[in-house]
Design an enzyme around this catalytic site. Sequence first.
Site, PDB file in Angstrom:
ATOM      1  N   SER A 267       2.428 -10.354  -8.121  1.00  0.00           N
ATOM      2  CA  SER A 267       2.972  -9.132  -7.524  1.00  0.00           C
ATOM      3  C   SER A 267       2.841  -7.934  -8.453  1.00  0.00           C
ATOM      4  CB  SER A 267       4.443  -9.336  -7.148  1.00  0.00           C
ATOM      5  OG  SER A 267       4.592 -10.410  -6.247  1.00  0.00           O
TER       6      SER A 267
ATOM      7  N   HIS B 226       7.418  -5.728 -10.110  1.00  0.00           N
ATOM      8  CA  HIS B 226       6.779  -4.759  -9.215  1.00  0.00           C
ATOM      9  C   HIS B 226       6.758  -3.372  -9.857  1.00  0.00           C
ATOM     10  CE1 HIS B 226       8.092  -7.397  -5.532  1.00  0.00           C
ATOM     11  NE2 HIS B 226       7.255  -8.001  -6.342  1.00  0.00           N
TER      12      HIS B 226
END
Length: 383
Positions: free
Chosen positions: A190, A242
Site C-alpha cells: 500500500s 499510506h
Amino acid sequence: MSGEPHPLEIHLRVNPKRTSTNMVHPVAVETVSPVQYQREEVKHYRKWCPWLTPLIVVANIVMFVITMYVNNCPHNSVSCIASFLGRFSFQPFKENPLLGPSSLTLQKMGALDVGRVVHRHQGWRLITCMWLHAGVFHLLANMLGILVIGIRLEQEFGFVLIGLLFVISGFGGSLLSALFIQSNISVGASGALFGLLGGMLSELITNWTIYDNKIAALFTLVIIIVINLAVGILPHVDNFAHIGGFLTGFFLGFVFLIRPQFGWVNQRYAPLNYSPGRSKPKFKKYQCILWVFSLIILVVGLSVGLVALLRGVDANDHCSWCHYLSCVPTSKWSCHTEPAYCVSNELGNQLNITCSSNGKSSTYFMQDPSSSQIQQLCTQLCS
C-alpha cells in the site's frame, strides 16, 4: 484550402506521452518531410512498453502463494477455511478475515516488526514487508491499483524511474509506519501504491503547462487520493504506511517525473535551418526550484526517520494526536489492538489456553502441539 504553396505550416500534434486526448500544442516549423519529422518526434516522445509493473504484480502473487505454502494451516491450526486446498488453505475468519496466513507466518516471511528491526538489526524488513500481503482481498486491492496506475506511469517515464519510485515510496511508507505503529506487524504494498499516486500528483504540478483541463485533472486526482486516505482511518488499516508512501512519492515525482518545456523540445528537434527568435531553457524556473526543494526534503526526511527508528524512538511520544491519522475510534470499533499473550497448560493430550488480555479460556485436545500451533490458538482466542 487553396492550392497556393505556403512557406510556413502550423502542425498540431497530440503528445503521445499523455493520456489526455484534449492536449495539443502548436509547433511552428518550416515545411519538411513528414517522415523525417515523425522520426524525430518518435525519438523524443516514444512510448515505453510497460513490463516492470506486471512483473511486480506477478512477484507479489508468487510471494503470497509461497507464504500460504509456508503457513500450512492444516498442520498448525485446529480449523481452516477452504480445507480442500490442503496446505494452501486459509486461517479461520476470526483470526484473519482477509483470507490469508497467520500473523506468525507473516512475521517469519519478513513482515515489518519494529522490535526485530531495532533490537535484532533486521532493517531489511522495511523492504520485504512491501512484498507480503495479509490475505486474498488485501492482495487483489493492491495489485489492481498498481496495475492501473503503474502501467500508465511506466508507459510515460520508463521502468527505471517508476521502479525506483515504487521501491523508495514503499520504504518511506514502512519507515513512517514503524515510527508510529510499534506493537503490531505490518505488511502490504500500500505504501508503494500511494507513492505512485503521490508521484502522479506532483507530475501534474511540475508539468502543469502541458496539460489541458488542468483544474479538472487536479480536482479528480485529489478526490481519489483523499478518499483512499480516508479509508485508512478504519481499524486494522496501516494508514501511516499510506501517508508515508504518498509523501515520499509526492516529493520523488518532482525529482523523477519532470519534463522539459515544449519550447525547448521544439527548437531541439526542429530542422537545422529553423532558428527561433529566442532560445528556450530546458526546464522552467519553478521546475528547478521544486526539484531542489524536493530532493533536500527527501534526503533529510528519510535519513532523520531512519536514524530515529534505529535508536528506538516512538513518534507517538512527540505527537499525542497523530494516532488519529491511522484510526479514529467510534462506538462501532476500537483502535486498540494489543498483541496476543496467553498462558497455556498441557495435561496429556489436553491443552488449556487462557488469553491474558480478555480473560477468555478454552480447552483443546491435541497430541504434542507445537509452539506455532499454541501461538495461533492464542491469537484466535484473543481476537
